[in-house]
Write a protein that holds these residues in place. Sequence first.
Motif, PDB file in Angstrom:
ATOM      1  N   HIS A  11       4.418  22.547   0.631  1.00  0.00           N
ATOM      2  CA  HIS A  11       4.220  23.751   1.436  1.00  0.00           C
ATOM      3  C   HIS A  11       2.976  23.627   2.285  1.00  0.00           C
ATOM      4  O   HIS A  11       2.982  23.917   3.468  1.00  0.00           O
ATOM      5  CB  HIS A  11       4.020  24.966   0.529  1.00  0.00           C
ATOM      6  N   LYS A  61       1.180  26.470  14.955  1.00  0.00           N
ATOM      7  CA  LYS A  61       0.848  27.122  13.684  1.00  0.00           C
ATOM      8  C   LYS A  61      -0.591  27.616  13.664  1.00  0.00           C
ATOM      9  O   LYS A  61      -1.441  27.083  14.382  1.00  0.00           O
ATOM     10  CB  LYS A  61       1.068  26.145  12.530  1.00  0.00           C
ATOM     11  N   ALA A 101       5.670  35.543   6.445  1.00  0.00           N
ATOM     12  CA  ALA A 101       6.826  34.657   6.665  1.00  0.00           C
ATOM     13  C   ALA A 101       6.448  33.600   7.698  1.00  0.00           C
ATOM     14  O   ALA A 101       6.064  33.934   8.827  1.00  0.00           O
ATOM     15  CB  ALA A 101       8.028  35.461   7.145  1.00  0.00           C
ATOM     16  N   THR A 102       6.542  32.333   7.302  1.00  0.00           N
ATOM     17  CA  THR A 102       6.226  31.209   8.195  1.00  0.00           C
ATOM     18  C   THR A 102       7.384  30.205   8.135  1.00  0.00           C
ATOM     19  O   THR A 102       8.308  30.349   7.322  1.00  0.00           O
ATOM     20  CB  THR A 102       4.930  30.481   7.764  1.00  0.00           C
ATOM     21  N   ALA A 103       7.281  29.173   8.945  1.00  0.00           N
ATOM     22  CA  ALA A 103       8.300  28.113   8.906  1.00  0.00           C
ATOM     23  C   ALA A 103       8.376  27.462   7.530  1.00  0.00           C
ATOM     24  O   ALA A 103       9.395  26.894   7.156  1.00  0.00           O
ATOM     25  CB  ALA A 103       7.981  27.059   9.961  1.00  0.00           C
ATOM     26  N   ASP A 104       7.296  27.539   6.770  1.00  0.00           N
ATOM     27  CA  ASP A 104       7.210  26.830   5.491  1.00  0.00           C
ATOM     28  C   ASP A 104       7.532  27.682   4.282  1.00  0.00           C
ATOM     29  O   ASP A 104       7.467  27.196   3.152  1.00  0.00           O
ATOM     30  CB  ASP A 104       5.803  26.232   5.341  1.00  0.00           C
ATOM     31  N   ASP A 122      11.990  29.046   1.683  1.00  0.00           N
ATOM     32  CA  ASP A 122      12.852  29.099   2.881  1.00  0.00           C
ATOM     33  C   ASP A 122      12.109  29.709   4.068  1.00  0.00           C
ATOM     34  O   ASP A 122      11.231  30.552   3.899  1.00  0.00           O
ATOM     35  CB  ASP A 122      14.097  29.963   2.613  1.00  0.00           C
ATOM     36  N   ASP A 123      12.554  29.320   5.260  1.00  0.00           N
ATOM     37  CA  ASP A 123      12.060  29.930   6.494  1.00  0.00           C
ATOM     38  C   ASP A 123      12.903  31.177   6.760  1.00  0.00           C
ATOM     39  O   ASP A 123      14.049  31.075   7.206  1.00  0.00           O
ATOM     40  CB  ASP A 123      12.184  28.930   7.647  1.00  0.00           C
ATOM     41  N   ARG A 125      11.898  33.694   8.805  1.00  0.00           N
ATOM     42  CA  ARG A 125      11.344  34.427   9.964  1.00  0.00           C
ATOM     43  C   ARG A 125      12.423  35.163  10.752  1.00  0.00           C
ATOM     44  O   ARG A 125      12.220  36.313  11.160  1.00  0.00           O
ATOM     45  CB  ARG A 125      10.583  33.455  10.876  1.00  0.00           C
ATOM     46  N   LYS A 135      11.799  34.527  15.495  1.00  0.00           N
ATOM     47  CA  LYS A 135      12.146  33.325  14.707  1.00  0.00           C
ATOM     48  C   LYS A 135      11.285  32.121  15.052  1.00  0.00           C
ATOM     49  O   LYS A 135      11.227  31.162  14.298  1.00  0.00           O
ATOM     50  CB  LYS A 135      13.629  32.979  14.851  1.00  0.00           C
TER      51      LYS A 135
END
Length: 218
Positions: A11, A61, A101-104, A122-123, A125, A135
Motif C-alpha cells: 500500500h 498523488k 479513498a485513493t488509488a491504493d 481496492d480503489d 474512488r 475517479k
Amino acid sequence: MRIKALFISFHLGLLLSSCAVLSFAQETELIQLPPPNMTGGKPLMEAMKDRHSSREFSTEKLPLQVMSDLLWAAFGINRPDVGKRTAPSAVNWQEIDIYVATADGLFLYDAHEHALQVILSDDIRAKTGPQDFVKEAPVNLVFVADYAKMGDRADEDKRFYSAADVGFIGQNVYLFCASEGLATVIRGRVDRDDLAQTMNLRPEQHIVFAQTVGYPKK
Ligand SMILES: Cc1cc2nc3c(=O)[nH]c(=O)nc-3n(C[C@H](O)[C@H](O)[C@H](O)COP(=O)(O)O)c2cc1C
C-alpha cells in the motif's frame, strides 16, 4: 503478521510519493503519518481570498506530508491535553470520521494516533461520486457520521448536527487547500447507499458529504 506487513508495504509503495520515514503497527494495520506542520501557510485572509471550488484535478498523488497536514487541518487534534480538534463538533461528540479513498485503497483517519488505518485495498474512488473528475483525482475524502456517538437524540437531530459538523471540517479542507495551492470541492452528489455498502459501513454510520482533493490540472 508477515503477510499484513507485506500488504501494508505494498500500500505504502503505491500510496506515498514522499520519502518520509514511515512506521508500521502491524497488528492494527496502521500507517503512521509524519507530524503535521502546524506553522506556515498563507496568512488566513489570503487563504480566504483564494478559497474556491475546483473540478479539474491532476492525477499526481499527494506526498505523505501533505496528506498529514491535510488531515490534521481537517479534523486533527489541536489540544492534546483535552483531545479536542481543529473543527468544532456539537456536544463535542466528535462523531465525524474521515475516510480517505485513493488509488491504493480506502483508509480511515485515526486522529488520536495521527495515522491511517487500512480499510480496503481496492480503489473505490469512482464509487464516491458520479462526477467525472472523482475517479482520477488522487484523494476523495468521505465524511461519515457515527450516530452511535451521538447519544439518544432523534435521527433528525443527528442528521442536522452531523451535517453542520461536516461543514466546519469541509471549510478547514478548503482553507488548507487554498493555502497549499491544492484544488478541492465538497460534494453532496454521492450515492450514499451504494458507497456505504462498498465501504462496509455499520448501520449507525451515515455518509454526509465527500470532498475531492488534489493538485490543479495543468
Ligand atoms: C453542501 C454542499 C454540497 C455541494 N455539492 C457539490 C457536488 O455534489 N458537486 C459539485 O461539483 N459541487 C458541489 N458543491 C460545491 C458548490 O457547487 C460550490 O461551493 C458553489 O458553486 C460555490 O462555488 P465556490 O465554492 O467556488 O464558492 C457543494 C457545496 C456545498 C456547500
